[in-house]
Motif scaffolding. Structure first.
Motif, short mmCIF file in Angstrom:
data_model
loop_
_atom_site.label_atom_id
_atom_site.label_comp_id
_atom_site.label_asym_id
_atom_site.label_seq_id
_atom_site.Cartn_x
_atom_site.Cartn_y
_atom_site.Cartn_z
N ASP A 186 0.84 -1.20 0.00
CA ASP A 186 0.00 0.00 0.00
C ASP A 186 0.87 1.24 0.00
OD1 ASP A 186 -1.86 1.97 0.25
OD2 ASP A 186 -2.75 1.23 2.12
N VAL A 187 1.26 1.69 -1.17
CA VAL A 187 2.19 2.83 -1.30
C VAL A 187 1.49 4.16 -1.07
CG1 VAL A 187 3.85 1.67 -2.80
CG2 VAL A 187 1.83 2.76 -3.80
N SER A 188 0.19 4.15 -0.77
CA SER A 188 -0.46 5.40 -0.37
C SER A 188 -0.04 5.80 1.04
CB SER A 188 -1.98 5.27 -0.44
OG SER A 188 -2.47 4.33 0.51
N GLN A 189 0.53 4.84 1.79
CA GLN A 189 1.07 5.13 3.12
C GLN A 189 2.52 5.58 2.97
OE1 GLN A 189 0.51 1.92 5.91
NE2 GLN A 189 -1.56 1.44 5.16
N PRO A 190 2.86 6.76 3.48
CA PRO A 190 4.23 7.30 3.31
C PRO A 190 5.32 6.34 3.75
CG PRO A 190 2.76 8.97 4.21
CD PRO A 190 1.98 7.69 4.22
N SER A 191 5.10 5.61 4.84
CA SER A 191 6.14 4.71 5.33
C SER A 191 6.39 3.58 4.34
CB SER A 191 5.75 4.14 6.69
OG SER A 191 4.52 3.42 6.60
N MET A 242 5.82 3.75 0.99
CA MET A 242 6.49 4.32 -0.18
C MET A 242 7.97 4.54 0.10
SD MET A 242 6.39 5.25 -3.32
CE MET A 242 4.77 5.72 -3.97
N GLU A 243 8.30 4.86 1.35
CA GLU A 243 9.71 5.04 1.70
C GLU A 243 10.45 3.70 1.60
OE1 GLU A 243 13.16 6.82 2.35
OE2 GLU A 243 11.23 7.85 2.04
N ARG A 244 9.80 2.61 1.99
CA ARG A 244 10.41 1.28 1.83
C ARG A 244 10.67 0.99 0.35
NH1 ARG A 244 7.24 -3.37 3.63
NH2 ARG A 244 9.24 -4.48 3.83
N ASP A 277 5.17 9.44 -8.64
CA ASP A 277 5.53 9.30 -7.22
C ASP A 277 6.52 8.17 -7.01
OD1 ASP A 277 3.78 11.33 -6.60
OD2 ASP A 277 2.14 10.00 -6.00
N PHE A 278 6.58 7.24 -7.97
CA PHE A 278 7.48 6.09 -7.84
C PHE A 278 8.90 6.48 -8.22
CE2 PHE A 278 3.30 4.24 -8.19
CZ PHE A 278 3.36 3.16 -7.32
N PRO A 279 9.90 5.84 -7.62
CA PRO A 279 11.30 6.15 -7.96
C PRO A 279 11.60 5.83 -9.42
CG PRO A 279 11.16 4.22 -6.51
CD PRO A 279 9.80 4.82 -6.55
#
Length: 612
Positions: free
Chosen positions: A459-464, A466-468, A527-529
């Motif tokens: 769930d990349v809507s959660q900042p933590s 997306m940081e992973r 938003d993705f790297p």
């Protein structure tokens, strides 16, 4: 494949004797296990049509030549050089004729018979000559009476059964109601028939010849059996229905033999595949299916070794993986042949008859074999072992060492509990992050000889979370030499050309795809790297690199995370082999473990040269 789709087989029928001794329909069932494959049902297509498809594709490569009317004379291996990488350790001598012996074998269709090749003895001997070829590798796919196997001194181990069967490929004239369904017919006393509908109105009939007498040595006189013998046997079994034909394409008879080769290769230089290493009854439909799985298993490994991408040690896995499959196939076929050749139970107390429940279970197992989902490869350098298990069976031996001591890569099965290591990767529908089009995930994993690293990003809507994902991408970028990812722009649909370039990619051993579980509207593509959304200066961004396990506008929800047994919040990383078998599973943080997995078999490439 349009011809094959005209003979989709959706239904399986069983016809069994009633109280009056005549057959009646006792059950119907689906011919395909629901959810087993992204394809809705099994299809049937003649071998010569399948070969025509292969020939058409092979002819697209100008450096590949198919030669007909070539006779092998000898094959020899230089044992001193067999362990030397890239050496041409095999010498093959061939006999050829200038201009060929006759026209090349055409691919026949309909009722035409393939021409008989002209024998060398009938050719002007001044036109016959020998040719010597130095080869790195040789593959013998030359059938049950393999010349290559005989040259190597290998043998087949197993037994011949008492079951004798005839086969007819005909356009039937019949009032039998299930003639266009795959059908099993058990008569009370006359034997068994298997019916398989084919293309162009054809039907293949396997018919048990229960009245054919055998010699004292267990063999039978083939010259006394004709197509009429088979037809008359089928007519007795199929009563009260009528069966006849005017058009016959092909016929044969066989005595079931179930054998496995004692060796699959000679020093990983000369290989055997298909019927050259396993023979069985044809009724289970495993001949071409399992044989092509043999050569596919070997083919991508050979390609990686020849190209200098992988170490030659991976070639040892061909025999350890496919020999186990062959042995399991023979065990299955022994039971399957018994079910087909035995009479049905007359009552629950009848111990010598076959129950229909047992028969239907065998049909399910047969589908698993045909599709490849019944195969489970043991751990080796290409398939990691679950680190939670204490021991690993390197070759089926007891008391073997733990994964770390054995030097095998470790993995974490619990992170994708339904995605079994060593088994074929199943397919569920996902949607493209950018255009919301629905795709089966397996369709996105092209069978072009590379590995597939699947980042289930959670769930990349959660900042933590997306940081992973960003940390994973950064760690991957820092290991671009040891885990070279192929960045490419390849249209998903065939035949589509983007500005004149149908595909464009960089060198690499693996494709990287991202599948997240966040609501698509809450996350943007950018938003993705960058590693996960490659950019090309000519073709722009690769919009076929990020997908979502979410609701499609038109096709519902694929529930891929649930199907794979993956946590929708945290996700995981999965490696799928070029032949679509699951190889490795771990956390997003375990990029070092991913690097160690590839290091076990990938040849380390020299660093790029910097020119000043």
């Amino acid at each position: 494949m349009a011809e094959a789709h005209s003979t989709d087989v959706y239904v399986e029928c069983n016809q069994n004797p009633g109280s009056n001794g005549l057959i009646h329909r006792s059950s119907r069932m689906s011919n395909t296990i629901r959810g087993l494959s992204r394809f809705p049902c099994g299809v049937l297509l003649a071998q010569h049509r399948i070969e025509a498809v292969f020939l058409e594709e092979i002819n697209k490569f100008p450096n590949v030549e198919i030669r007909h009317n070539v006779e092998p004379i000898s094959v020899k291996m230089d044992s001193d050089h067999s362990q030397v990488p890239n050496s041409h350790a095999v010498t093959v001598t061939l006999r050829r004729a200038r201009g060929g012996l006759s026209s090349e074998h055409p691919v026949t269709n309909g009722f035409d018979e393939a021409p008989t090749p002209q024998p060398y003895s009938a050719v002007d001997q001044s036109q016959v000559y020998n040719e010597t070829i130095k080869a790195k590798y040789v593959i013998g796919c030359d059938g049950a009476h393999s010349w290559t196997r005989a040259q190597l001194g290998f043998c087949m181990e197993g037994e011949q059964t008492d079951y004798i069967w005839g086969v007819l490929d005909i356009v039937p004239l019949t009032d039998f109601p299930d003639i266009r369904a795959r059908c099993a017919i058990h008569s009370a006393e006359s034997g068994t028939i298997m019916i398989i509908p084919r293309e162009d109105g054809l039907v293949r009939i396997y018919c048990q010849l229960s009245t054919v007498a055998q010699d004292s040595d267990g063999r039978f006189d083939r010259s006394r059996i004709t197509p009429d013998t088979i037809l008359e046997a089928a007519q007795r079994i199929i009563k009260p229905y009528q069966l006849d034909y005017k058009h016959r394409e092909w016929w044969t008879i066989y005595q079931i033999g179930q054998r496995v080769g004692n060796h699959f290769s000679a020093q990983e230089r000369i290989f055997l595949a298909g019927d050259a290493i396993h023979t069985h009854s044809p009724k289970a439909g495993q001949g071409m299916n399992v044989s092509m799985q043999d050569t596919y298993n070997l083919g991508w490994k050979l390609a990686m070794v020849v190209k200098g991408i992988a170490k030659s040690a991976i070639l040892k896995t061909y025999e350890t993986e496919r020999r186990t499959v062959a042995q399991e196939l023979i065990a299955f076929d022994q039971n399957y042949s018994r079910l087909w050749s035995s009479r049905p139970k007359k009552s629950m107390e009848d111990q010598s008859g076959v129950s229909m429940a047992e028969f239907e279970r065998a049909f399910v197992q047969q589908q698993l074999f045909s599709s490849g989902f019944g195969v489970h490869y043991s751990p080796n350098i290409l398939t990691a072992k679950d680190s939670s298990e204490a021991t690993v069976a390197l070759g089926g031996d007891e008391g073997s060492e733990s994964p770390s001591k054995a030097g095998l890569p470790s993995s974490h099965q619990h992170l994708a509990s339904k995605t079994v290591l060593g088994k074929r990767f199943q397919s569920f529908k996902v949607i493209n992050h950018c255009d919301a089009r629905s795709w089966h995930l397996a369709h996105l994993l092209k069978a072009d000889g590379i590995f597939h690293i699947l980042l289930f990003a959670g769930d990349v809507s959660q900042p933590s979370q997306m940081e992973r994902v960003r940390t994973f991408a950064n760690d991957m970028r820092n290991r671009s030499r040891t885990i070279p990812v192929r960045q490419r722009h390849v249209p998903i649909t065939h035949g589509y050309s983007l500005h004149g370039a149908s595909s464009k990619h960089t060198n690499g051993i693996a494709q990287l795809l991202t599948i997240h579980s966040a609501p698509r509207q809450q996350v943007e593509f950018h938003d993705f790297p960058p590693l996960l959304r490659p950019f090309d200066k000519d073709l722009g961004y690769d919009y076929n690199s990020i997908f979502v396990d979410g609701e499609s506008y038109y096709e519902g929800h694929g529930h891929a995370y649930d199907g794979y047994g993956i946590d929708r919040t945290r996700g995981c990383v999965t490696v799928v082999r070029p032949d679509h078998y699951v190889a490795w599973i771990s956390d997003l943080e375990d990029v070092q473990g991913l690097e160690a997995y590839f290091a076990g078999f990938v040849v380390e490439q020299p660093p790029p040269v910097t020119r000043l």
